[in-house]
Design a protein around this motif. Sequence first.
Motif, PDB file in Angstrom:
ATOM      1  N   THR A   1     -40.594  27.339 124.721  1.00 51.95           N
ATOM      2  CA  THR A   1     -39.873  27.357 125.947  1.00 51.95           C
ATOM      3  C   THR A   1     -40.341  28.616 126.742  1.00 51.95           C
ATOM      4  N   GLY A   2     -40.765  29.657 126.157  1.00 58.62           N
ATOM      5  CA  GLY A   2     -41.485  30.904 126.669  1.00 58.62           C
ATOM      6  C   GLY A   2     -41.873  31.521 125.853  1.00 58.62           C
ATOM      7  N   ARG A   3     -42.787  32.770 126.431  1.00 53.35           N
ATOM      8  CA  ARG A   3     -43.421  33.849 125.657  1.00 53.35           C
ATOM      9  C   ARG A   3     -42.724  35.152 125.683  1.00 53.35           C
ATOM     10  N   VAL A   4     -42.587  35.881 124.566  1.00 51.52           N
ATOM     11  CA  VAL A   4     -42.021  37.149 124.692  1.00 51.52           C
ATOM     12  C   VAL A   4     -43.339  38.096 124.006  1.00 51.52           C
ATOM     13  N   HIS A   5     -43.681  39.104 124.482  1.00 46.26           N
ATOM     14  CA  HIS A   5     -44.849  40.135 124.067  1.00 46.26           C
ATOM     15  C   HIS A   5     -44.360  41.099 122.973  1.00 46.26           C
ATOM     16  N   VAL A   6     -44.789  41.307 122.150  1.00 52.20           N
ATOM     17  CA  VAL A   6     -44.170  42.345 120.987  1.00 52.20           C
ATOM     18  C   VAL A   6     -44.899  43.451 121.063  1.00 52.20           C
ATOM     19  N   VAL A   7     -44.539  44.688 120.954  1.00 59.91           N
ATOM     20  CA  VAL A   7     -45.279  45.928 121.250  1.00 59.91           C
ATOM     21  C   VAL A   7     -44.892  46.764 119.886  1.00 59.91           C
ATOM     22  N   GLY A   8     -45.798  47.650 119.421  1.00 62.87           N
ATOM     23  CA  GLY A   8     -45.795  48.471 118.270  1.00 62.87           C
ATOM     24  C   GLY A   8     -45.009  47.962 117.079  1.00 62.87           C
ATOM     25  N   ALA A   9     -45.400  46.692 116.586  1.00 68.01           N
ATOM     26  CA  ALA A   9     -44.914  46.041 115.413  1.00 68.01           C
ATOM     27  C   ALA A   9     -45.299  46.504 114.283  1.00 68.01           C
ATOM     28  N   ARG A  10     -46.430  47.385 114.035  1.00 66.53           N
ATOM     29  CA  ARG A  10     -46.633  47.944 113.019  1.00 66.53           C
ATOM     30  C   ARG A  10     -45.949  49.103 112.301  1.00 66.53           C
ATOM     31  N   SER A  11     -45.006  49.710 113.463  1.00 68.10           N
ATOM     32  CA  SER A  11     -44.057  50.694 112.945  1.00 68.10           C
ATOM     33  C   SER A  11     -42.729  50.219 112.960  1.00 68.10           C
ATOM     34  N   ALA A  12     -42.706  48.659 112.877  1.00 68.67           N
ATOM     35  CA  ALA A  12     -41.235  48.188 112.553  1.00 68.67           C
ATOM     36  C   ALA A  12     -41.071  48.111 111.045  1.00 68.67           C
ATOM     37  N   SER A  13     -39.614  47.976 110.862  1.00 69.95           N
ATOM     38  CA  SER A  13     -39.261  47.456 109.387  1.00 69.95           C
ATOM     39  C   SER A  13     -39.496  46.197 109.317  1.00 69.95           C
ATOM     40  N   GLY A  14     -39.717  45.958 108.070  1.00 73.12           N
ATOM     41  CA  GLY A  14     -39.762  44.538 107.217  1.00 73.12           C
ATOM     42  C   GLY A  14     -40.934  43.720 107.634  1.00 73.12           C
ATOM     43  N   LEU A  15     -42.048  44.418 108.266  1.00 73.51           N
ATOM     44  CA  LEU A  15     -43.288  43.691 108.397  1.00 73.51           C
ATOM     45  C   LEU A  15     -44.212  43.614 107.129  1.00 73.51           C
ATOM     46  N   VAL A  16     -44.559  42.485 106.730  1.00 70.49           N
ATOM     47  CA  VAL A  16     -45.319  42.037 105.631  1.00 70.49           C
ATOM     48  C   VAL A  16     -46.509  41.500 106.227  1.00 70.49           C
ATOM     49  N   LEU A  17     -47.681  41.710 105.637  1.00 71.80           N
ATOM     50  CA  LEU A  17     -49.073  41.271 106.003  1.00 71.80           C
ATOM     51  C   LEU A  17     -49.569  40.430 104.913  1.00 71.80           C
ATOM     52  N   THR A  18     -49.881  39.142 105.247  1.00 75.34           N
ATOM     53  CA  THR A  18     -50.406  38.058 104.435  1.00 75.34           C
ATOM     54  C   THR A  18     -51.821  38.846 103.747  1.00 75.34           C
ATOM     55  N   VAL A  19     -52.040  38.563 102.289  1.00 75.32           N
ATOM     56  CA  VAL A  19     -53.363  38.679 101.767  1.00 75.32           C
ATOM     57  C   VAL A  19     -54.173  37.577 101.910  1.00 75.32           C
ATOM     58  N   GLY A  20     -55.255  37.914 103.149  1.00 69.72           N
ATOM     59  CA  GLY A  20     -55.966  36.884 103.467  1.00 69.72           C
ATOM     60  C   GLY A  20     -57.156  36.691 102.350  1.00 69.72           C
ATOM     61  N   SER A  21     -57.707  37.675 101.815  1.00 70.31           N
ATOM     62  CA  SER A  21     -58.782  37.743 100.718  1.00 70.31           C
ATOM     63  C   SER A  21     -58.834  39.046 100.172  1.00 70.31           C
ATOM     64  N   GLU A  22     -59.321  38.865  98.721  1.00 69.40           N
ATOM     65  CA  GLU A  22     -59.308  39.707  97.719  1.00 69.40           C
ATOM     66  C   GLU A  22     -60.677  39.431  96.868  1.00 69.40           C
ATOM     67  N   MET A  23     -61.459  40.581  96.970  1.00 67.74           N
ATOM     68  CA  MET A  23     -62.778  40.222  96.307  1.00 67.74           C
ATOM     69  C   MET A  23     -63.056  41.719  95.569  1.00 67.74           C
ATOM     70  N   PHE A  24     -63.913  41.500  94.608  1.00 65.97           N
ATOM     71  CA  PHE A  24     -64.251  42.515  93.963  1.00 65.97           C
ATOM     72  C   PHE A  24     -65.967  42.678  93.565  1.00 65.97           C
ATOM     73  N   GLU A  25     -66.397  43.698  94.240  1.00 60.83           N
ATOM     74  CA  GLU A  25     -68.049  43.522  94.027  1.00 60.83           C
ATOM     75  C   GLU A  25     -68.242  44.791  93.155  1.00 60.83           C
ATOM     76  N   GLU A  26     -69.015  44.182  92.111  1.00 55.25           N
ATOM     77  CA  GLU A  26     -69.526  44.888  91.033  1.00 55.25           C
ATOM     78  C   GLU A  26     -70.549  46.118  91.358  1.00 55.25           C
ATOM     79  N   SER A  27     -70.434  47.043  90.857  1.00 53.00           N
ATOM     80  CA  SER A  27     -71.302  48.280  91.066  1.00 53.00           C
ATOM     81  C   SER A  27     -72.798  47.780  90.906  1.00 53.00           C
ATOM     82  N   GLY A  28     -73.853  48.176  91.665  1.00 48.62           N
ATOM     83  CA  GLY A  28     -75.194  47.818  91.716  1.00 48.62           C
ATOM     84  C   GLY A  28     -75.879  49.239  91.616  1.00 48.62           C
ATOM     85  N   ARG A  29     -75.300  50.180  91.158  1.00 41.69           N
ATOM     86  CA  ARG A  29     -76.150  51.342  91.266  1.00 41.69           C
ATOM     87  C   ARG A  29     -77.480  51.402  90.234  1.00 41.69           C
ATOM     88  N   SER A  30     -78.294  52.112  90.504  1.00 44.35           N
ATOM     89  CA  SER A  30     -79.618  52.404  90.093  1.00 44.35           C
ATOM     90  C   SER A  30     -79.520  53.018  88.630  1.00 44.35           C
TER      91      SER A  30
END
Length: 343
Positions: free
Chosen positions: A120-149
């Motif tokens: 029915t309408g739009r409302v812009h949200v400003v400063g959401a990162r400083s708000a309480s209760g914000l939880v971000l979804t884990v999009g990807s999680e990867m482990f790169e093994e060490s390739g040192r010489s």
Amino acid sequence: MIPFGGITCCLSAAALYLLGRSSGRDADALKSVTRVNQLKDLAQLLEAASKVLPLVVTVSGRVGSDTPIICEYSGLRGVIVEQTAEQHFLKHNDAGSWIQDSALMLSMCKEVPWFLDDGTGRVHVVGARSASGLVLTVGSEMFEESGRSLVRGTLDYLQGLKMLGVKRIERVLPTGTPLTVVGEAVKDDIGSIRIQRPHKGPFYVSDKTIDQLIVNLGKWSRLYKYASMGFTVFGVYLLAKHALQYIMERRRHWEMRKRVLAAAAKKAEQDEEGLNGKTENGSNSTGRDRVMPDLCVICLEQEYNTVFIQCGHMCCCMTCSSHLTNCPLCRRKIDQAVRTFRH
């Protein structure tokens, strides 16, 4: 000694009580905010409340953006993206064993202008990162093994390190996520409405409904208060126990002092009876004038001549000290008894 345990428990109880009050105030504040069922009604509410601004409201909708971010690893489209990279390694400790540890290598966050849309309408949200209760979804999680010489790995090993690899985590607030936002509603010069942190009041961005937020805050408030009561009772118990021990210690000290004074007076009477009356102005008057006689508190016969290590008390003769394991004054363990000599 200062009762640090009791003081720490009381301070923890005070901190938990303040947290409980804060959660309770937030729950009451959420109950009083204006609920907006449809975003199209928010503009009318702002016009009606123009004389009593600020207007704190709660709105719901799905996350949207005209310029979303495409995640590098997961390919998700989001409005807030956080990326972290941790170096994991084994560290050689002083005990000769290897323990796993990690160090943060990279931490960055991207955010684009975004809004809530309920159809029915739009409302812009400003400063959401400083708000309480914000939880971000884990999009990807990867482990790169060490390739040192081999050379680099050898140098790390000589420094007591074994590199395992890098763990990369990508967290995102995807578009289309249903959210509830509580904050101050304002209208800018071009007529757009945005929700921002109020100067005074709650600011929440959460995937829970307003009723769920109120219930959760109420539960945390009660939990903090019950924990505060428990810490208070335990802290008072520790303080009372310490005070009782101090009183008993002082009482034992005064009883021992009275006992020594009584024994000294009795010995003085016996010495006086054995004298022929010429000692009235003699050297024995010095012994009778002592406020605290130098008698062993155990046998009450010999003069004390032994210092206890570590407490430093001197109240026993060498003979009685050889049979003791704790100081009779402070009850501390005797590490060593040192004899003293009078000049």
